[in-house]
Scaffold this motif. Structure first.
Motif, short mmCIF file in Angstrom:
data_model
loop_
_atom_site.label_atom_id
_atom_site.label_comp_id
_atom_site.label_asym_id
_atom_site.label_seq_id
_atom_site.Cartn_x
_atom_site.Cartn_y
_atom_site.Cartn_z
N ALA A 415 0.79 -1.21 -0.06
CA ALA A 415 -0.05 0.05 0.02
C ALA A 415 0.68 1.33 0.05
CB ALA A 415 -1.00 0.05 1.26
N TYR A 416 1.95 1.37 0.72
CA TYR A 416 2.67 2.31 0.89
C TYR A 416 3.54 2.51 -0.50
CZ TYR A 416 6.78 5.27 1.92
OH TYR A 416 7.97 6.36 1.91
N SER A 417 4.07 1.52 -1.04
CA SER A 417 4.67 1.55 -2.41
C SER A 417 3.61 2.08 -3.38
CB SER A 417 5.30 0.24 -2.89
OG SER A 417 6.10 -0.23 -2.03
N LEU A 418 2.41 1.66 -3.45
CA LEU A 418 1.33 2.17 -4.49
C LEU A 418 1.16 3.60 -4.02
CD1 LEU A 418 -0.68 1.28 -6.48
CD2 LEU A 418 -2.47 0.88 -4.84
N ALA A 419 1.04 4.19 -2.83
CA ALA A 419 0.85 5.33 -2.69
C ALA A 419 1.85 6.42 -3.10
CB ALA A 419 0.65 5.61 -1.21
N ARG A 420 3.12 5.88 -2.95
CA ARG A 420 4.38 6.80 -3.47
C ARG A 420 4.35 6.76 -4.94
NH1 ARG A 420 6.58 9.85 -2.60
NH2 ARG A 420 8.77 9.44 -2.68
N SER A 421 4.01 5.73 -5.50
CA SER A 421 3.91 5.48 -7.08
C SER A 421 2.72 6.55 -7.64
CB SER A 421 3.48 4.14 -7.50
OG SER A 421 4.57 3.15 -7.12
N ALA A 422 1.64 6.87 -6.96
CA ALA A 422 0.63 7.80 -7.11
C ALA A 422 1.05 8.95 -7.27
CB ALA A 422 -0.49 7.30 -6.42
N GLU A 423 1.87 9.25 -6.16
CA GLU A 423 2.39 10.54 -6.08
C GLU A 423 3.32 11.18 -7.43
OE1 GLU A 423 4.66 11.02 -2.61
OE2 GLU A 423 2.82 11.15 -1.28
N VAL A 424 4.21 10.09 -7.94
CA VAL A 424 4.88 10.25 -8.96
C VAL A 424 4.11 10.38 -10.27
CG1 VAL A 424 6.74 9.33 -10.73
CG2 VAL A 424 7.06 8.98 -7.81
N THR A 425 3.31 9.59 -10.51
CA THR A 425 2.02 9.48 -11.55
C THR A 425 1.62 10.99 -11.54
OG1 THR A 425 1.89 7.19 -11.45
CG2 THR A 425 0.33 8.22 -12.69
N TYR A 426 1.05 11.31 -10.60
CA TYR A 426 0.19 12.64 -10.46
C TYR A 426 1.23 13.75 -10.84
CZ TYR A 426 -2.28 16.49 -8.10
OH TYR A 426 -2.91 17.67 -7.92
N GLU A 427 2.42 13.76 -10.89
CA GLU A 427 3.41 14.79 -11.07
C GLU A 427 3.21 15.24 -12.50
OE1 GLU A 427 7.29 14.28 -9.77
OE2 GLU A 427 6.93 14.30 -7.73
N TYR A 428 2.99 14.15 -13.17
CA TYR A 428 2.97 14.19 -14.63
C TYR A 428 1.62 14.04 -15.35
CZ TYR A 428 7.83 13.62 -13.96
OH TYR A 428 9.21 13.68 -13.57
N VAL A 429 0.64 14.46 -14.50
CA VAL A 429 -0.70 14.80 -15.12
C VAL A 429 -1.32 16.18 -15.24
CG1 VAL A 429 -3.03 14.29 -14.71
CG2 VAL A 429 -1.51 12.48 -14.10
N VAL A 430 -1.74 16.48 -16.41
CA VAL A 430 -1.94 18.04 -16.77
C VAL A 430 -2.81 18.79 -15.86
CG1 VAL A 430 -2.61 19.42 -18.45
CG2 VAL A 430 -1.63 17.31 -19.20
N THR A 440 -7.90 5.12 -7.70
CA THR A 440 -6.76 4.99 -6.84
C THR A 440 -6.89 4.88 -5.41
OG1 THR A 440 -5.56 6.52 -8.39
CG2 THR A 440 -4.74 6.44 -6.20
N ALA A 441 -7.97 5.38 -4.97
CA ALA A 441 -8.38 5.22 -3.40
C ALA A 441 -8.81 3.88 -3.25
CB ALA A 441 -9.31 6.45 -3.05
N ARG A 442 -9.79 3.41 -4.16
CA ARG A 442 -10.19 2.02 -4.14
C ARG A 442 -9.01 1.07 -4.05
NH1 ARG A 442 -15.28 2.27 -8.00
NH2 ARG A 442 -16.75 3.22 -6.55
N ALA A 443 -7.94 1.32 -5.07
CA ALA A 443 -6.77 0.28 -4.96
C ALA A 443 -5.96 0.30 -3.56
CB ALA A 443 -6.08 0.93 -6.03
#
Length: 451
Positions: A415-430, A440-443
């Motif tokens: 869950a922690y790794s998934l949350a950190r990955s979400a942060e990186v992915t979010y940086e590159y969303v317009v 993402t919250a459900r995941a």
């Protein structure tokens, strides 16, 4: 190649795009020679494929400074009108032009009324793109000193339109109209006013009420009034109607004053839609006359005074002009860095960010290959973090997280790794709305994050 050996039926299932042909054409050019390149693209049908493919190949050669290869292709083109037009359109943005023989050939084709331009542009853009091509041909003719009267006749035959309806979102589409009318006026040594560009319907609205005007009229007078002085000055400089440096300095200050006066008509506006064109026209003027340091210092003062910075594509175009100049190559690093800093601090799609980094690489590479390598590494870093299809990949990861939770065990590390990955992915969303917050919250819930 293998595709050429397929039957007509099999070819329909394996369509070859212009981009695919351009890759083979570049390989042919670099591995063999210019004659082989011309022979290769002229084998394709219809004949205008030579234009579309060359329009992909030639700008790449310009970015790499391979003007020697472009000269060889021009010599080998054997009067092919489509190759000649693509060559002109690739060179004109950096204030270079093909030989007078090529330009004369293009003028003759236009004068003959063969309509060859109609075959090289999408049908919905025929009028606008045709005018753009004609304007560039006229510019090349002026560069080579062809008689002005002949060029005015050519522009009049093209019948550049006037503006009947206008909104601020159409300003980019009006560039060719500005240039065509400004060139005609400058060639005839006449003064062009904003109202001269308005069609009968719009002019009637302008003359109807001089105090309280509707939004269309206000935006037209504001935007056109801000840009027209710069188009007029560009044409005067290009044609040679302006001489001494002192006169040019005065003209530039007059343009600034006139532009500021016109911009006050609009209460709220995004100045970048007009400032980007002012910046490009101003820089081309300075490049054309090989201006001194004081002129460029004044340009930077103006750029620094803008409330909103120039768009990144504009900065890249300025860098490209400097890269292809004799005396301003060091300025390439300034505009490249400013572009990088804007993109680095801005939220945008990963693929879009990579494209901007690569555009910086293409501009810088002819000036300093090590500097270009740095920006290329930045593009690789973004691609390595998220890949080019950022959101598609993230959707797949979310689905994998749901599957990983099927055994019902708590997985706090996952869950922690998934949350950190979400942060990186979010940086590159317009924009926020494009990010799949709910799934993402459900995941995260699926992988049993302990409370």
């Amino acid at each position: 190649g293998n595709w050429s050996r397929l039957s007509d039926k099999e070819r329909k299932d394996h369509v070859v795009e212009n981009v695919d042909i351009s890759e083979m054409a570049i390989a042919t050019l670099l591995l063999e020679d210019a004659k082989s390149y011309v022979a290769y693209i002229k084998r394709w049908r219809p004949a205008d494929i030579a234009y579309h493919v060359s329009s992909i190949v030639f700008p790449k050669l310009v970015d790499h400074g391979r003007f020697d290869l472009l000269d060889e292709i021009e010599a080998a083109s054997e009067g092919d009108i489509y190759i000649q037009l693509a060559l002109l359109e690739a060179l004109a943005p950096v204030l270079r032009y093909p030989s007078i023989a090529t330009v004369t050939s293009l003028i003759a084709e236009l004068a003959a009324g063969t309509g060859f331009l109609d075959s090289v542009v999408p049908r919905h853009a025929l009028g606008r793109q045709n005018l753009f091509s004609v304007v560039q041909i006229v510019q090349a003719a002026i560069h080579h000193g062809i008689a002005h009267s002949e060029l005015v006749d050519l522009l009049r035959k093209c019948n550049p339109p006037l503006v009947e309806h206008y909104s601020i979102h159409q300003i980019d589409e009006q560039f060719s109209l500005f240039r065509a009318h400004s060139l005609m006026a400058a060639l005839e040594k006449q003064k062009l006013n904003v109202v001269d560009l308005a069609g009968p319907k719009l002019r009637q609205k302008i003359e109807k009420d001089t105090q309280s005007r509707e939004r269309e009229v206000v935006e037209f007078l504001g935007d056109f009034g801000e840009l027209l002085p710069w188009h007029n000055l560009w044409c005067d400089v290009f044609i040679g109607n302006i001489g001494a440096a002192d006169t040019l300095a005065e003209k530039i200050e007059a343009c600034l004053e006139e532009s500021q006066r016109a911009s006050r008509r609009l209460y709220y506006r995004d100045e970048r839609h007009t400032s980007k064109w002012i910046a490009q026209l101003w820089m081309q003027i300075l490049m054309k006359v090989d201006a001194g340091e004081d002129f460029f210092r004044r340009f930077e003062e103006w750029r620094g005074s803008l409330e909103q910075p120039l768009f990144t594509p504009t900065l890249v175009r300025l860098a490209r002009l400097c890269a292809n100049s004799r005396s301003r190559k060091d300025d390439v690093f300034l505009y490249a860095k400013d572009t990088f800093d804007l993109i680095d601090s801005e939220r945008m799609d990963a693929e879009e960010k990579i494209d901007v980094y690569l555009s910086i690489v293409r501009v810088v590479i002819t000036v300093d290959i090590h500097e270009a390598a740095y920006y290329f590494d930045q593009a690789v870093e973004v691609a390595g973090k998220t890949g080019e299809e950022n959101l598609s990949r993230w959707s797949s990861i979310i689905e994998l997280a749901r599957c990983a939770s099927s055994n019902g065990k708590w997985r706090p590390e996952l869950a922690y790794s998934l949350a950190r990955s979400a942060e990186v992915t979010y940086e590159y969303v317009v924009r926020d709305k494009h990010f799949p917050w709910r799934s993402t919250a459900r995941a995260l819930a699926y992988v049993r994050l302990p409370r």
